[in-house]
Enzyme design. Structure first.
Site, short mmCIF file in Angstrom:
data_model
loop_
_atom_site.label_atom_id
_atom_site.label_comp_id
_atom_site.label_asym_id
_atom_site.label_seq_id
_atom_site.Cartn_x
_atom_site.Cartn_y
_atom_site.Cartn_z
N HIS A 74 0.63 -1.32 0.04
CA HIS A 74 0.01 -0.01 0.02
C HIS A 74 0.86 1.23 0.01
O HIS A 74 0.54 2.12 -0.73
CB HIS A 74 -0.91 -0.05 1.31
CG HIS A 74 -1.77 -1.15 1.34
ND1 HIS A 74 -2.46 -1.68 2.49
CD2 HIS A 74 -2.21 -2.24 0.29
CE1 HIS A 74 -2.98 -2.91 2.35
NE2 HIS A 74 -2.85 -3.18 0.96
N ARG B 199 -8.00 4.28 -9.85
CA ARG B 199 -7.96 2.91 -8.87
C ARG B 199 -8.64 3.29 -7.74
O ARG B 199 -8.00 4.11 -6.76
CB ARG B 199 -6.31 2.63 -8.49
CG ARG B 199 -5.61 2.01 -9.75
CD ARG B 199 -4.34 1.58 -9.22
NE ARG B 199 -3.62 0.68 -10.05
CZ ARG B 199 -2.59 1.21 -10.77
NH1 ARG B 199 -2.04 2.31 -10.90
NH2 ARG B 199 -1.97 0.25 -11.63
N ARG C 166 -12.14 2.40 -11.85
CA ARG C 166 -12.22 0.97 -11.87
C ARG C 166 -12.95 0.70 -10.56
O ARG C 166 -12.47 1.20 -9.44
CB ARG C 166 -10.66 0.44 -11.84
CG ARG C 166 -10.79 -0.91 -11.57
CD ARG C 166 -9.47 -1.39 -11.83
NE ARG C 166 -8.61 -1.11 -10.53
CZ ARG C 166 -7.46 -1.63 -10.50
NH1 ARG C 166 -6.66 -2.05 -11.51
NH2 ARG C 166 -6.81 -1.22 -9.34
N CYS D 185 -3.31 -0.02 -19.72
CA CYS D 185 -3.19 0.71 -18.48
C CYS D 185 -2.25 0.36 -17.58
O CYS D 185 -2.22 0.55 -16.34
CB CYS D 185 -4.46 1.28 -18.01
SG CYS D 185 -5.35 -0.12 -17.29
C1 PEP Z 1 -2.74 -3.89 -14.12
O1 PEP Z 1 -2.82 -5.00 -13.84
O2 PEP Z 1 -2.20 -3.53 -14.97
C2 PEP Z 1 -3.71 -2.62 -13.57
C3 PEP Z 1 -3.64 -1.36 -14.10
O3 PEP Z 1 -4.36 -3.07 -12.44
P1 PEP Z 1 -3.24 -3.00 -11.03
O4 PEP Z 1 -1.66 -2.43 -11.56
O5 PEP Z 1 -4.04 -1.88 -10.15
O6 PEP Z 1 -3.32 -4.34 -10.45
MG MG Z 2 -4.46 -5.23 -12.27
#
Ligand code: PEP
Ligand code: MG
Length: 747
Positions: A363, A470, A506, A676
């Site tokens: 975190h 996020r 998201r 992303c």
């Molecule tokens: C990913 O998995 O590429 C993503 C953007 O989500 P996170 O990094 O938050 O899992």
């Molecule tokens: Mg992810």
């Protein structure tokens, strides 16, 4: 040689203390000390070896060995018996040193005539300072009491060293907390920063390692341990604890009530240490064990003991975390670890963060990324080495920290920072220009965000919108589930700050590495592939419904974009989409304003989704590749595991072909596609992903400039042809070819 008794040990410590109180330079003091120890322990030789640098020990003072060897005799850690003590942090006690395995003959010292040897480490809570040795001609092993006595002496020396008692001429200990140290950790967040150390938990300073009256000290330690026990019991009685917090506190309670722990500290007090020094001696032993224990459970317990020792020291000394020290300019936070809420409290004041522990997906790392400050994790021993205010350079790109750097290192580092700043200025001039390649292809560049603190970057970076918001950070930094109204207010401010630009929210991606402090932890053998993200949202729909309602209310008639994370098959998306539609119907019935336009997308993070039925691609308003997760599942390489996470390259032809397949599927259904993950922000990777046909990339704000700069200089059609050609001819990794192609154009 006399048998050691406790009162003799106390007498020796008193002599040491009195001698240290006398005026004199560092070398003089060390000389006096070796004399006192040899005399008092009835040995012909007493020598003190101190670390010259991280690897080398130097004989700094001796009674009994040849004087000309002082500051001449050196050994590497692990070399000879002294080096062995330093490496293992455990005593070596032998009746026949020359016959001992690993003995190294040092002719300049004249030590070959001494048969018995006792060496113990001089260490202070994780800090290796040196080795103290006593030797004598008579061949005999030293008694347990003598070993204990020398260990207590070593503790006093360590405390006095910490207080600067030996700093002075002759180079003895001149280096402690002064010499430059380079620590190699791992990248938590890229970027470079120069600043001054700010310790999250300032060290407890013990000014009185030796005590005259053991009875008073024993009373003090007993009272402090009682207070500690009560405080741990109180913590355990709190209602809001989850299983994991309870487990940690149960371990605390076990140690706090441990008779062995208190007994060992009391014994050291009887030998002459003050209560504080006795706590630190036990703590040092635990830290030394920590270095050698591979079992993660035992390591956690040793960490618990370490935490508990710090608490006990704070009770004894009355020193709280707030020492009244003023935060320096350009503070770089140094800590063993830190929670996301605490890090967020420091906020943008910080120029960088260095952690002894941490992980890429922790975190704290997520918050550091949101704050766009460089973060180095796994910086071994940094909390033992660094003092508040020390100059420090953080190289987040390499995962390296330079503490108290040499001028040459600092100058080179500043050059690097200046070059990065110059590049940023160059990128700023591109801010209002499109990311249009030479072939005329336009790529839409968006930024990733997760906190309100990110939004100011939207205007400055030149991003066209937020391609990934996020939402879990809002949940992670609280001690309770946020209320719907709280969330609606936050999302509404995000939309306000975006000033009409698109924000793709998201829904909650918890589970895996992201565990909410107030949620029951589910023990899973493989959490990244476990009950996480949309799986939790569908099985326990309460929180997801609440979040969807908050989003609709925040939009309050404005356009709304929602995407669901970690969709593995079409029905998951169908259900999640239906949940959102149900909430829309509910809000309509309540007479609330509905989004003017609603986009519902899915994150493609598992290979399975790339082979979903056509209906999936037709049902989605857009698809966004979560490259971080997709890559870990495509290559079966844990993104959190240092041993494998860099092993596979996005420019591997298998991965590129896979992305091409996703592009084709989306194109066939007319579904917009974005990317992303972190790779969207790496210019060369971004270029290849764009060349394959992904027209929207979402990345960290600082990456928008560099990616745009590169896209504007190349012909993506040409690059696409190159990639197709190389994939067809069987090239495994396209990176060298792509780099050559760029170099051929002077890029
Ligand atoms: C990913 O998995 O590429 C993503 C953007 O989500 P996170 O990094 O938050 O899992
Ligand atoms: Mg992810």
């Amino acid at each position: 040689m006399p048998e050691r008794t406790e009162s003799e040990s106390r007498k020796l410590l008193r002599r040491l203390r009195d001698s240290l109180a006398e005026p004199g330079a560092g070398q003089e003091r060390l000389d006096r000390i070796t004399h006192i120890i040899a005399d008092s322990m009835g040995c012909e030789v007493c020598s003190i070896y101190l670390f010259r640098d991280e690897e080398t020990l130097e004989l700094c003072a001796t009674e009994g060995l040849k004087e000309e060897s002082v500051h001449k005799t050196r050994m590497r850690i692990g070399e000879g018996l002294v080096g062995r003590v330093a490496r293992t942090l455990t005593p070596v006690n032998t009746a026949n040193a020359p016959a001992e395995k690993g003995f190294r003959y040092m002719p300049e010292t004249g030590e070959e005539i001494y048969s018995s040897f006792l060496g113990v480490p001089i260490q202070r809570v994780g800090e290796k300072l040196g080795v103290i040795v006593v030797q004598s001609k008579t061949a005999r092993e030293f008694s347990v009491e003598e070993v204990d006595a020398l260990e207590v002496v070593a503790m006093v020396l360590a405390e006095m060293t910490e207080l600067g008692a030996f700093v002075g001429d002759g180079g003895a200990m001149a280096g402690l907390h002064k010499r430059p140290v380079m620590i190699r950790g791992a990248t938590g967040q890229e970027g470079a920063a120069e600043g001054r150390v700010w310790l999250h938990e300032p060290r407890v300073v013990v000014t009185n390692p030796v005590a005259d009256d053991p009875l008073t000290e024993i009373e003090r330690i007993r009272a402090a341990v009682s207070e500690l026990r009560v405080s741990v019991d109180d913590l355990l009685a709190a209602e809001s604890l989850d299983k994991e917090q309870k487990q940690v506190l149960e371990a605390y309670r076990m140690f706090a009530h441990s008779r062995g722990w208190l007994r060992r500290m009391e014994e050291d007090i009887t030998r002459g240490l003050s209560a504080e020094a006795a706590v630190e001696k036990e703590q040092s032993t635990a830290r030394a064990r920590l270095e050698t224990v591979p079992d993660p459970y035992l390591r956690d317990r040793l960490h618990d003991l370490d935490d508990l020792s710090n608490r006990l020291l704070r009770i004894l000394t009355g020193q709280g975390k707030d020492t009244g020290a003023e935060m320096p300019d350009h503070p770089i936070l140094v800590a063993r670890n830190i929670g996301p809420a605490e890090l967020l409290d420091y906020g943008r004041k910080l120029k960088g963060v260095v952690l002894e522990e941490g992980s890429v997906g922790s975190h704290a790392a997520i918050v550091a990324r949101a704050l766009a400050i460089p973060l180095v994790i796994h910086a071994d021993r940094i909390t033992a080495e660094a003092l508040n205010g020390d100059p420090i350079l953080v190289d987040g790109d390499q995962g390296i920290v330079h503490l108290r750097p040499e001028d040459t290192v600092a100058v080179a580092f500043r050059d690097k920072v200046a070059m990065q700043a110059a590049a940023q200025n160059r990128y700023a001039s591109l801010r209002d220009l499109p990311a249009e390649a030479k072939c005329g292809t336009r790529i839409s560049l968006h930024m990733n965000a997760g906190l309100m603190a990110d939004l100011p970057s939207l205007a400055g970076s030149g991003a066209e919108g937020v391609g990934l918001f996020r939402t879990e950070l809002q949940f992670l930094i609280r001690a309770h589930v946020p209320k719907r109204s709280e969330l609606a207010a936050i999302y509404s401010s995000v939309l306000d700050a975006a000033k009409g630009k698109r924000v793709a929210f998201r829904t909650l991606d918890i589970g895996s590495d992201k565990v909410l402090p107030y949620m029951k932890r589910v023990e899973e053998p493989n959490p990244a592939m476990g009950w996480r993200a949309i799986r939790v949202g569908l099985d326990k729909p309460g929180v997801m419904r609440m979040q969807l309602q908050a989003l609709i209310r925040a939009a309050n008639g404005r356009p709304l974009t929602v995407m669901f994370p970690f969709v593995a098959e079409v029905n998951e998306f169908r259900h999640a989409r239906q949940m959102l539609m149900d909430e829309i119907a509910r809000e309509r019935a309540l007479g609330h304003a509905l989004p003017e336009r609603l986009e519902i997308g899915a994150m493609l993070e598992t290979p399975s989704l790339a082979y979903a039925p056509d209906a999936f691609f037709e049902m989605c308003d857009f698809v966004s590749i979560g490259g971080n997760d997709l890559k870990q599942f495509f290559f079966a390489a844990d993104r959190e595991n240092e041993a494998v996470r860099r092993r596979y390259d996005v420019l591997n032809s298998s991965f590129l072909r896979f992305v091409r397949h996703i592009v084709d599927r989306c194109a066939a259904a007319g579904t917009p596609l974005s990317f992303c993950g972190e790779d969207a922000g790496r210019p060369v990777e971004a270029l290849c992903i764009a060349a394959l046909g992904v027209r929207m990339l979402s990345m960290r704000p600082a990456s928008v400039g560099p990616v745009k700069h590169l896209i504007r200089r190349v012909d993506l059609t040409e690059l696409r042809a190159l990639i197709d050609r190389e994939c067809a001819t069987g090239t495994a990794n396209l990176r060298p070819t792509v780099m050559d192609w760029l170099a051929g154009q002077d890029i």
